[in-house]
Motif scaffolding. Structure first.
Motif, PDB file in Angstrom:
ATOM      1  N   ALA A   3       0.839  21.359  -5.873  1.00  0.00           N
ATOM      2  CA  ALA A   3       2.177  20.759  -5.880  1.00  0.00           C
ATOM      3  C   ALA A   3       2.872  20.982  -4.532  1.00  0.00           C
ATOM      4  N   ALA A   4       2.686  22.153  -3.959  1.00  0.00           N
ATOM      5  CA  ALA A   4       3.290  22.444  -2.653  1.00  0.00           C
ATOM      6  C   ALA A   4       2.726  21.522  -1.580  1.00  0.00           C
ATOM      7  N   ILE A   5       1.437  21.263  -1.621  1.00  0.00           N
ATOM      8  CA  ILE A   5       0.807  20.358  -0.648  1.00  0.00           C
ATOM      9  C   ILE A   5       1.348  18.948  -0.826  1.00  0.00           C
ATOM     10  N   ILE A   6       1.445  18.501  -2.065  1.00  0.00           N
ATOM     11  CA  ILE A   6       1.948  17.140  -2.338  1.00  0.00           C
ATOM     12  C   ILE A   6       3.396  17.025  -1.867  1.00  0.00           C
ATOM     13  N   ARG A   7       4.216  18.021  -2.168  1.00  0.00           N
ATOM     14  CA  ARG A   7       5.610  17.988  -1.728  1.00  0.00           C
ATOM     15  C   ARG A   7       5.696  17.934  -0.202  1.00  0.00           C
ATOM     16  N   SER A   8       4.851  18.673   0.492  1.00  0.00           N
ATOM     17  CA  SER A   8       4.888  18.655   1.961  1.00  0.00           C
ATOM     18  C   SER A   8       4.487  17.279   2.509  1.00  0.00           C
ATOM     19  N   LEU A   9       3.617  16.572   1.802  1.00  0.00           N
ATOM     20  CA  LEU A   9       3.229  15.232   2.232  1.00  0.00           C
ATOM     21  C   LEU A   9       4.368  14.241   2.045  1.00  0.00           C
ATOM     22  N   LEU A  10       5.204  14.486   1.061  1.00  0.00           N
ATOM     23  CA  LEU A  10       6.300  13.565   0.772  1.00  0.00           C
ATOM     24  C   LEU A  10       7.504  13.775   1.672  1.00  0.00           C
ATOM     25  N   MET A  11       7.562  14.913   2.352  1.00  0.00           N
ATOM     26  CA  MET A  11       8.717  15.218   3.209  1.00  0.00           C
ATOM     27  C   MET A  11       8.551  14.601   4.563  1.00  0.00           C
ATOM     28  N   GLU A  33       0.825  -1.210   0.000  1.00  0.00           N
ATOM     29  CA  GLU A  33       0.000   0.000   0.000  1.00  0.00           C
ATOM     30  C   GLU A  33       0.860   1.261   0.000  1.00  0.00           C
ATOM     31  N   VAL A  34       1.923   1.261   0.786  1.00  0.00           N
ATOM     32  CA  VAL A  34       2.829   2.412   0.827  1.00  0.00           C
ATOM     33  C   VAL A  34       3.457   2.624  -0.546  1.00  0.00           C
ATOM     34  N   ASP A  35       3.914   1.543  -1.176  1.00  0.00           N
ATOM     35  CA  ASP A  35       4.504   1.654  -2.509  1.00  0.00           C
ATOM     36  C   ASP A  35       3.501   2.183  -3.525  1.00  0.00           C
ATOM     37  N   ASP A  36       2.276   1.669  -3.474  1.00  0.00           N
ATOM     38  CA  ASP A  36       1.234   2.125  -4.403  1.00  0.00           C
ATOM     39  C   ASP A  36       0.916   3.602  -4.198  1.00  0.00           C
ATOM     40  N   LEU A  37       0.787   4.005  -2.940  1.00  0.00           N
ATOM     41  CA  LEU A  37       0.496   5.412  -2.661  1.00  0.00           C
ATOM     42  C   LEU A  37       1.645   6.318  -3.089  1.00  0.00           C
ATOM     43  N   SER A  38       2.863   5.854  -2.889  1.00  0.00           N
ATOM     44  CA  SER A  38       4.024   6.615  -3.310  1.00  0.00           C
ATOM     45  C   SER A  38       4.039   6.787  -4.828  1.00  0.00           C
ATOM     46  N   ASP A  39       3.735   5.718  -5.538  1.00  0.00           N
ATOM     47  CA  ASP A  39       3.664   5.793  -7.007  1.00  0.00           C
ATOM     48  C   ASP A  39       2.571   6.755  -7.456  1.00  0.00           C
ATOM     49  N   ARG A  40       1.421   6.678  -6.803  1.00  0.00           N
ATOM     50  CA  ARG A  40       0.315   7.580  -7.177  1.00  0.00           C
ATOM     51  C   ARG A  40       0.690   9.043  -6.932  1.00  0.00           C
ATOM     52  N   LEU A  41       1.341   9.314  -5.802  1.00  0.00           N
ATOM     53  CA  LEU A  41       1.764  10.686  -5.524  1.00  0.00           C
ATOM     54  C   LEU A  41       2.811  11.165  -6.525  1.00  0.00           C
TER      55      LEU A  41
END
Length: 96
Positions: free
Chosen positions: A88-96, A66-74
């Motif tokens: 894009a700023a929101i997505i980047r903050s989620l990835l940090m 699930e983590v891998d799938d969500l990472s790919d989707r993001l």
């Protein structure tokens, strides 16, 4: 079970202080059982320790997937988003 554990402790050079008791193992298996949705939702309280460990491994594997799938989707979402946008700023903050 304690006979096997004792022989393993001797083989690995373990000391008496590092041994885990049968009661502690039972307690840990019970705690794992409560964390697993697949087992927790069953009507029967009797589940073998090996089944709990097997289900734990399966559950962790599924979480990794699930983590891998969500990472790919993001990552895909970021690739199709204007890098200067608020989204894009929101997505980047989620990835940090």
């Amino acid at each position: 079970m304690s006979g096997r554990r004792s022989s393993r402790s001797r083989q690995s050079g373990g000391s008496r202080n590092n041994n885990i008791s049968d009661d502690q193992i039972t307690d840990l298996v019970s705690k794992l059982q409560q964390l697993l949705p697949e087992i927790r939702n069953r009507r029967s309280d009797k589940v073998s320790a090996s089944k709990v460990l097997q289900e734990t491994c399966n559950y962790i594997k599924n979480l990794h997937r699930e983590v891998d799938d969500l990472s790919d989707r993001l990552s895909q979402l970021l690739a199709t988003t204007d890098m200067d946008s608020d989204q894009a700023a929101i997505i980047r903050s989620l990835l940090m």
